[in-house]
Design a protein around this motif. Structure first.
Motif, PDB file in Angstrom:
ATOM      1  N   GLU A  75       0.844  -1.204   0.000  1.00 31.61           N
ATOM      2  CA  GLU A  75       0.000   0.000   0.000  1.00 31.61           C
ATOM      3  C   GLU A  75       0.880   1.255   0.000  1.00 31.61           C
ATOM      4  N   LYS A  76       2.092   1.141   0.510  1.00 31.70           N
ATOM      5  CA  LYS A  76       3.018   2.281   0.576  1.00 31.70           C
ATOM      6  C   LYS A  76       3.486   2.723  -0.809  1.00 31.70           C
ATOM      7  N   MET A  77       3.251   1.906  -1.841  1.00 31.28           N
ATOM      8  CA  MET A  77       3.705   2.263  -3.186  1.00 31.28           C
ATOM      9  C   MET A  77       2.988   3.515  -3.701  1.00 31.28           C
ATOM     10  N   LYS A  78       1.865   3.872  -3.073  1.00 36.61           N
ATOM     11  CA  LYS A  78       1.167   5.103  -3.475  1.00 36.61           C
ATOM     12  C   LYS A  78       1.972   6.343  -3.083  1.00 36.61           C
ATOM     13  N   GLU A  79       3.018   6.153  -2.291  1.00 34.29           N
ATOM     14  CA  GLU A  79       3.876   7.253  -1.870  1.00 34.29           C
ATOM     15  C   GLU A  79       5.140   7.350  -2.727  1.00 34.29           C
ATOM     16  N   TYR A  80       5.127   6.668  -3.886  1.00 34.14           N
ATOM     17  CA  TYR A  80       6.284   6.633  -4.783  1.00 34.14           C
ATOM     18  C   TYR A  80       5.941   7.219  -6.140  1.00 34.14           C
ATOM     19  N   GLY A  81       6.954   7.726  -6.812  1.00 35.55           N
ATOM     20  CA  GLY A  81       6.830   8.213  -8.172  1.00 35.55           C
ATOM     21  C   GLY A  81       7.949   7.639  -9.020  1.00 35.55           C
ATOM     22  N   GLU A  82       7.827   7.857 -10.312  1.00 34.21           N
ATOM     23  CA  GLU A  82       8.788   7.291 -11.267  1.00 34.21           C
ATOM     24  C   GLU A  82       9.715   8.396 -11.763  1.00 34.21           C
ATOM     25  N   LYS A  83      10.992   8.101 -11.778  1.00 35.87           N
ATOM     26  CA  LYS A  83      11.972   9.084 -12.237  1.00 35.87           C
ATOM     27  C   LYS A  83      12.770   8.459 -13.376  1.00 35.87           C
ATOM     28  N   LEU A  84      12.880   9.178 -14.485  1.00 33.41           N
ATOM     29  CA  LEU A  84      13.615   8.695 -15.650  1.00 33.41           C
ATOM     30  C   LEU A  84      14.995   9.337 -15.670  1.00 33.41           C
ATOM     31  N   ASP A  85      16.022   8.489 -15.759  1.00 37.75           N
ATOM     32  CA  ASP A  85      17.390   8.994 -15.861  1.00 37.75           C
ATOM     33  C   ASP A  85      17.606   9.427 -17.309  1.00 37.75           C
ATOM     34  N   PRO A  86      17.834  10.729 -17.548  1.00 34.64           N
ATOM     35  CA  PRO A  86      17.957  11.195 -18.933  1.00 34.64           C
ATOM     36  C   PRO A  86      19.153  10.588 -19.668  1.00 34.64           C
ATOM     37  N   ALA A  87      20.202  10.232 -18.939  1.00 33.63           N
ATOM     38  CA  ALA A  87      21.401   9.679 -19.585  1.00 33.63           C
ATOM     39  C   ALA A  87      21.199   8.228 -20.006  1.00 33.63           C
ATOM     40  N   THR A  88      20.616   7.410 -19.116  1.00 30.50           N
ATOM     41  CA  THR A  88      20.510   5.971 -19.392  1.00 30.50           C
ATOM     42  C   THR A  88      19.125   5.550 -19.871  1.00 30.50           C
ATOM     43  N   GLN A  89      18.128   6.444 -19.712  1.00 27.41           N
ATOM     44  CA  GLN A  89      16.731   6.127 -20.015  1.00 27.41           C
ATOM     45  C   GLN A  89      16.186   5.016 -19.108  1.00 27.41           C
ATOM     46  N   ARG A  90      16.845   4.782 -17.970  1.00 23.72           N
ATOM     47  CA  ARG A  90      16.359   3.789 -17.012  1.00 23.72           C
ATOM     48  C   ARG A  90      15.418   4.484 -16.041  1.00 23.72           C
ATOM     49  N   LYS A  91      14.400   3.738 -15.611  1.00 30.13           N
ATOM     50  CA  LYS A  91      13.445   4.278 -14.642  1.00 30.13           C
ATOM     51  C   LYS A  91      13.823   3.803 -13.244  1.00 30.13           C
ATOM     52  N   SER A  92      13.637   4.688 -12.291  1.00 29.08           N
ATOM     53  CA  SER A  92      13.789   4.314 -10.889  1.00 29.08           C
ATOM     54  C   SER A  92      12.563   4.846 -10.162  1.00 29.08           C
ATOM     55  N   TYR A  93      12.379   4.378  -8.962  1.00 29.78           N
ATOM     56  CA  TYR A  93      11.182   4.736  -8.200  1.00 29.78           C
ATOM     57  C   TYR A  93      11.617   5.343  -6.882  1.00 29.78           C
ATOM     58  N   VAL A  94      11.074   6.524  -6.602  1.00 34.73           N
ATOM     59  CA  VAL A  94      11.499   7.295  -5.438  1.00 34.73           C
ATOM     60  C   VAL A  94      10.278   7.699  -4.616  1.00 34.73           C
ATOM     61  N   ARG A  95      10.503   7.837  -3.327  1.00 36.44           N
ATOM     62  CA  ARG A  95       9.425   8.309  -2.445  1.00 36.44           C
ATOM     63  C   ARG A  95       9.068   9.737  -2.816  1.00 36.44           C
ATOM     64  N   VAL A  96       7.788  10.028  -2.856  1.00 39.62           N
ATOM     65  CA  VAL A  96       7.332  11.404  -3.090  1.00 39.62           C
ATOM     66  C   VAL A  96       6.782  12.004  -1.796  1.00 39.62           C
ATOM     67  N   ILE A  97       6.621  11.174  -0.786  1.00 38.60           N
ATOM     68  CA  ILE A  97       6.185  11.613   0.537  1.00 38.60           C
ATOM     69  C   ILE A  97       7.202  11.048   1.533  1.00 38.60           C
ATOM     70  N   SER A  98       7.882  11.930   2.251  1.00 40.93           N
ATOM     71  CA  SER A  98       8.915  11.445   3.171  1.00 40.93           C
ATOM     72  C   SER A  98       8.273  10.854   4.424  1.00 40.93           C
ATOM     73  N   HIS A  99       9.017   9.987   5.073  1.00 43.73           N
ATOM     74  CA  HIS A  99       8.537   9.391   6.328  1.00 43.73           C
ATOM     75  C   HIS A  99       8.485  10.428   7.446  1.00 43.73           C
ATOM     76  N   ASP A 100       9.412  11.379   7.412  1.00 45.06           N
ATOM     77  CA  ASP A 100       9.522  12.318   8.526  1.00 45.06           C
ATOM     78  C   ASP A 100       8.995  13.718   8.225  1.00 45.06           C
ATOM     79  N   GLY A 101       8.367  13.911   7.071  1.00 45.31           N
ATOM     80  CA  GLY A 101       7.769  15.203   6.757  1.00 45.31           C
ATOM     81  C   GLY A 101       8.691  16.204   6.097  1.00 45.31           C
ATOM     82  N   THR A 102       9.950  15.822   5.826  1.00 42.87           N
ATOM     83  CA  THR A 102      10.855  16.756   5.155  1.00 42.87           C
ATOM     84  C   THR A 102      10.432  16.928   3.702  1.00 42.87           C
ATOM     85  N   LYS A 103      10.740  18.097   3.164  1.00 43.59           N
ATOM     86  CA  LYS A 103      10.378  18.413   1.780  1.00 43.59           C
ATOM     87  C   LYS A 103      11.193  17.540   0.831  1.00 43.59           C
TER      88      LYS A 103
END
Length: 166
Positions: free
Chosen positions: A73-101
């Protein structure tokens, strides 16, 4: 046109590998974070339905099994980021655990990304449940690499991905 058509299956396979690798790494990150939040003084000793070969019951395993049932269910707190150099996708948190920006520049965050990541997470959690419980209950080091790269081939391209801390 024929040369272009021959590249499409490889690109699709790479997208799928990026998704499954990202889901595996996010799954392990979330499980490790959840485990770190447990105050050992506040745990209640409860029995488990699993009995170890020596006849004892594992409280840790019961907790991990429960976490596995809800962690995707925590995957709703992730987004997809495309590396412009390699065209590989990675997945990063878009909502931090501790409230930091969070720096969300270049992050795609929509229902398709969330649903794909959640589905991949659930598939991995189900298929590799025993391995996840084994590694996490014995506090193994580098669970992400051990599970996502070495035990499975989900991240065979990703041994160079930096170890990010949540």
């Amino acid at each position: 046109a024929l040369a272009l058509a021959s590249l499409l299956p490889a690109a699709g396979a790479r997208r799928s590998q990026d998704l499954h690798c990202g889901a595996c790494r996010a799954l392990v990150d979330e499980l490790e974070w959840e485990i770190a939040q447990v105050d050992p003084r506040k745990t209640i000793q409860m029995g488990s339905f699993r009995i170890n070969p020596d006849g004892s019951q594992s409280v840790v395993e019961a907790h991990l099994t429960e976490l596995l049932e809800r962690v995707c269910e925590k995957m709703k707190e992730y987004g997809e980021k495309l590396d412009p150099a390699t065209q590989r996708k990675s997945y990063v948190r878009v909502i931090s655990h501790d409230g930091t920006k969070m720096d969300l520049s270049g992050v795609k965050f929509d229902g398709d990304v969330i649903n794909s990541l959640k589905f991949a997470c659930e598939s991995i959690a189900e298929e590799y449940e025993d391995e996840l419980i084994e590694f996490l209950s014995h506090e193994a080091d580098n669970v992400k690499d051990r599970l996502c790269s070495k035990r499975t081939d989900l991240c065979d391209h990703a041994l160079h991905i930096p170890h990010d801390e949540l």
